[in-house]
Every structure is written in structure tokens, then in C-alpha cells.
Design an enzyme around this catalytic site. Structure first.
Site, PDB file in Angstrom:
ATOM      1  N   ASP A   1      39.036  13.303  23.968  1.00 24.33           N
ATOM      2  CA  ASP A   1      38.177  13.558  22.796  1.00 24.33           C
ATOM      3  C   ASP A   1      36.724  13.104  23.025  1.00 24.33           C
ATOM      4  O   ASP A   1      35.788  13.618  22.414  1.00 24.33           O
ATOM      5  CB  ASP A   1      38.677  12.806  21.555  1.00 24.33           C
ATOM      6  CG  ASP A   1      40.171  12.595  21.474  1.00 24.33           C
ATOM      7  OD1 ASP A   1      40.848  12.661  22.511  1.00 24.33           O
ATOM      8  OD2 ASP A   1      40.663  12.332  20.376  1.00 24.33           O
TER       9      ASP A   1
ATOM     10  N   ASP B   1      33.029   6.860  18.846  1.00 26.94           N
ATOM     11  CA  ASP B   1      32.974   7.848  17.760  1.00 26.94           C
ATOM     12  C   ASP B   1      31.641   7.874  17.040  1.00 26.94           C
ATOM     13  O   ASP B   1      31.428   8.720  16.159  1.00 26.94           O
ATOM     14  CB  ASP B   1      34.116   7.597  16.763  1.00 26.94           C
ATOM     15  CG  ASP B   1      35.457   7.977  17.353  1.00 26.94           C
ATOM     16  OD1 ASP B   1      35.501   8.988  18.071  1.00 26.94           O
ATOM     17  OD2 ASP B   1      36.439   7.259  17.113  1.00 26.94           O
TER      18      ASP B   1
HETATM   19  N1  GLY Z   1      40.183  10.955  17.915  1.00 32.31           N
HETATM   20  C1  GLY Z   1      40.060  12.241  17.420  1.00 32.31           C
HETATM   21  C2  GLY Z   1      41.302  12.906  17.045  1.00 32.31           C
HETATM   22  O1  GLY Z   1      42.243  12.309  16.565  1.00 32.31           O
HETATM   23  O2  GLY Z   1      41.359  14.079  17.217  1.00 32.31           O
END
Ligand code: GLY
Length: 404
Positions: free
Chosen positions: A177, A119
Site C-alpha cells: 500500500d 499514511d
Molecule cells: N492500509 C490500507 C488498506 O487497508 O488498504
């Protein structure tokens, strides 16, 4: 003669009627005025959030009383609040927003050394990435380059992917993601970073096509690999309803992420992946075009929505409609983005008149974990504002790498 003329007249009328119907079928109720009004509402909400903001902390999600819950810099969502400040400074020209954006961005600098999560891409791109684009400050560039190096340290060449999470019982989890974080690597490779950053991003995205996408265009949320052999161990969900269902926000990240990969590489495999995911998404939307939290959630239409998934998809579709060469798809994606935005601009989703301090309501972080259900999420607000700006100013959408 008279009958002939009458027949011609009827023919002409039916032609006009058919043309008008086709034209109106192509139109959605979204318009620039609604977008501008939503943007000025967003400006008010985010200004108030900054005025009541907490030094060194970042708005993430709303509490039951509508106030923001503030989180630390290492939370995956931390970049979106400064990101919103940058976007709204850029669109309004207000100096105060830039000062706040600089302050909250600076508080994230240490994250450039964060090697514990993928992230780091989300965190730095939305804050420092927007800051660099808007101000050109060279110190922002150095932070982004350092962040790209940290992100690249999570790459496993045997698997061909970046590891997403260090938590949980997984051995080497890769989540859909993760595609979004590749933008930092593509940028770094073109801006003084190591050329291998691009190779890592391409490898990760191709492996995601191979392992995350199902034959029907839906996606797995988590693919867990064996880091030694590189083999797939399991395909699971974390935030979705079932391992074999499609979590709507994951699908939205995929639409946006593969479109970005196509923009950065020109590789048609990414355009094709984005198209398959977009078609799956659009074929399953409810009448107002704002998705429920999972496409297979068992209690639809009584399930919570995820307005954040809608906002992410709208922004991605506004780019995808410019990239696809197919005229019918261009129109389909443009109209779908407008329909999503039209709903999100309506009282059903805007928080106007409620105690909520966010811009949008009805987002869902993780229904599976019963966490952040039917709340506001800062990243939903961020992609909503980005999508409104893309709708109003399509020329702002990043150009394909080959055209820069
Ligand atoms: N990890 C990103 C989301 O929860 O969308």
C-alpha cells in the site's frame, strides 16, 4: 455467374458479421449515463453525510445500522471524506461542498507533522492535494511540503524504503500500500521540496518491485526488513488470507501505485510492474469483475467481496490504459475498468434503497482480523468517484511528468 454472386454475397455477410461481433466484443455495458447517475447519487449521499457530519471527525466505515463511524484525524482514512467533498465540488460546481471540503481539510492540518506513519501521504494528498489542485491556495502547498518532509523522515537508506507502520511485532515493515504515499514525495520534489524526496520515492518503488512482486505477478502484503543490515527478515500478510496469497486490495494499490510511479518518472520498470500486477488481477476476477477480498480465499464464491479493491483498480486501470503502448493491453485495461464500474454502478453494489449512508456496499477492510467485513469503506467511495470522473473525463487524468 449466379453461384459466384451468391458466394460473394455470403462472403460479404460473414465479413460484416465478424466485424460486428469483434466490435461488440470490444464494448462493455458501461456508459456515460450510468456514470452520471452514479455521480449524482454519490453527491446526494456525501451531502447528507456532511450535513450530519461530526466536527473534527471523519467518516470511515459503516456500522451495522448503515450509519458512518467517525474517526480522528490521525486515522489513515481521514483524508478521504474531505477528498470526496473536493471531487464532488469540482464535478458539481456546488459551493456548499467546497465550504465543507475546506472545513474538513483544515481539521487535518496537524497531520503534516505526523512522523508516526507512512499514511501521512494518503491523509494529506486526498485532502490538501485535491484542495491545492482545485483552489491553488498557497497555504495548502505549505502543508503538503511539510507532510512530505515528515514522510521522508521514515526513509532508511540501508534498506532503501520508507517504513510503513510503527505498530505490530515487525522490525521494519513495508507494505505494498505504501506505494500510494510516494505521490506526495514526487509532487513535493517538483514543487519546492527537497530533490531527495524524488530519490526516496524511486528507491522505495524499485525495492518494492524487487521484494514484493512474485514471479507470477501476485504480491506479498508485508515485507519486514532488518533496519541495520537491510536484509529481508520475512514476507508475510496482514490483511490477506495467507503469507503466500495475494490480498486483492494490496494488488489494486500496486496497480495504481506503479502506474503513478511511471507517470512521475517515465521509468519503464514501473510500467512493466504495473502491467504484471494488472494482468494477474484481471486473470483472476469473478464474472462481475469485483474481486473477493483475497484471490486465494478458500471459500470463493462464498467469500466477501472488496468493492474498494475494485474501485481502486478501476481508477488505476483507466490511467494504465493510457500509458501502455500495447494496443491489445490498452483495450483490455479500458474494458476491465468499465466492467468493474458497470458492476459497481448496479444495484448489487450501490447502496441506493438501503439504510447505508455510503455510496458503495460490499467492501472489506480486513477479513483476516474479522474487522470491517462486508461494509462500506470511505476510501472505496473515494476511488469509485475518482474512477467515474476519470471515465467521464479522461483528460483529467494527470499527465506524465515529462508532458507537463
Ligand atoms: N492500509 C490500507 C488498506 O487497508 O488498504
Amino acid at each position: 455467374m449466379k453461384t459466384k454472386r451468391a458466394a460473394c454475397f455470403v462472403l460479404l455477410l460473414s465479413f460484416l458479421f465478424a466485424t460486428l461481433s469483434a466490435f461488440s466484443a470490444d464494448k462493455t455495458a458501461m456508459n456515460k449515463k450510468k456514470a452520471q447517475q452514479a455521480l449524482s447519487y454519490a453527491l446526494g449521499q456525501i451531502t447528507a453525510t456532511a450535513q450530519n457530519g461530526k466536527e473534527g471527525l471523519f467518516a470511515r466505515t459503516t456500522e451495522p445500522d448503515g450509519s458512518w463511524r467517525w474517526v480522528k484525524p490521525n486515522d489513515w482514512t481521514s483524508g478521504f471524506f474531505p477528498g470526496l467533498l473536493w471531487l464532488l465540488h469540482e464535478s458539481s460546481g456546488k459551493k456548499q461542498l467546497r465550504e465543507w471540503a475546506e472545513k474538513w481539510t483544515a481539521a487535518l492540518e496537524d497531520q503534516k507533522n505526523n512522523v508516526k506513519t507512512h499514511d501521512v501521504g494518503f491523509i494529506l494528498n486526498s485532502s490538501f492535494g485535491n484542495g491545492l489542485r482545485i483552489t491553488g491556495r498557497s497555504e495548502y502547498r505549505s502543508v503538503l511540503l511539510a507532510g512530505a518532509k515528515s514522510l521522508s523522515s521514515r526513509f532508511n537508506p540501508t534498506i532503501g524504503c520508507i517504513r510503513s507502520w510503527d505498530h505490530g511485532t515487525w522490525t521494519f515493515p513495508v507494505i505494498i500500500d505504501n506505494l500510494m504515499n510516494l505521490e506526495l514525495l514526487f509532487w513535493a520534489a517538483q514543487n519546492g521540496g527537497e530533490p531527495r524526496f524524488r530519490e526516496i520515492a524511486v528507491s522505495h518503488a524499485l525495492k518494492t518491485i524487487a521484494e514484493h512482486i512474485r514471479p507470477d505477478g501476485g504480491t506479498f502484503h508485508v515485507v519486514d526488513y532488518d533496519p541495520v543490515s537491510g536484509a529481508v527478515k520475512q514476507k508475510k500478510t496482514h490483511q490477506g488470507y495467507r503469507d503466500d496469497s495475494t490480498w486483492t486490495r494490496g494488488q489494486a494499490w500496486g496497480i495504481y501505485g506503479f502506474t503513478m510511479c511511471f507517470r512521475e518518472t517515465g521509468d519503464r520498470r514501473f510500467l512493466e510492474a504495473a502491467t504484471r500486477l494488472a494482468n494477474y488481477f484481471l486473470d483472476r476476477l469473478p464474472p462481475d469483475y469485483v474481486p473477493y477480498w483475497d484471490f486465494q480465499a478458500p471459500g470463493i464464491p462464498q467469500e466477501p467481496r472488496d468493492s474498494a479493491a475494485g474501485a481502486i483498480a478501476a481508477s488505476g486501470l483507466l490511467e494504465l490504459c493510457l500509458r501502455t503502448p500495447d494496443a491489445a493491453l490498452q483495450s483490455r485495461y479500458r474494458q476491465a475498468a468499465e466492467k468493474i464500474l458497470d458492476s459497481l454502478c448496479s444495484p448489487a453494489y450501490l447502496t441506493r434503497g438501503t439504510p447505508m449512508k455510503s455510496i458503495l456496499a460490499h467492501a472489506t477492510g480486513s477479513k483476516a482480523a474479522n474487522s470491517e467485513v462486508d461494509v462500506a469503506l470511505i476510501y472505496g467511495d473515494y476511488y469509485f468517484v475518482e474512477a467515474l470522473l476519470r471515465y467521464l473525463h479522461p483528460e483529467r487524468i494527470p499527465k506524465p511528468a515529462a508532458a507537463r
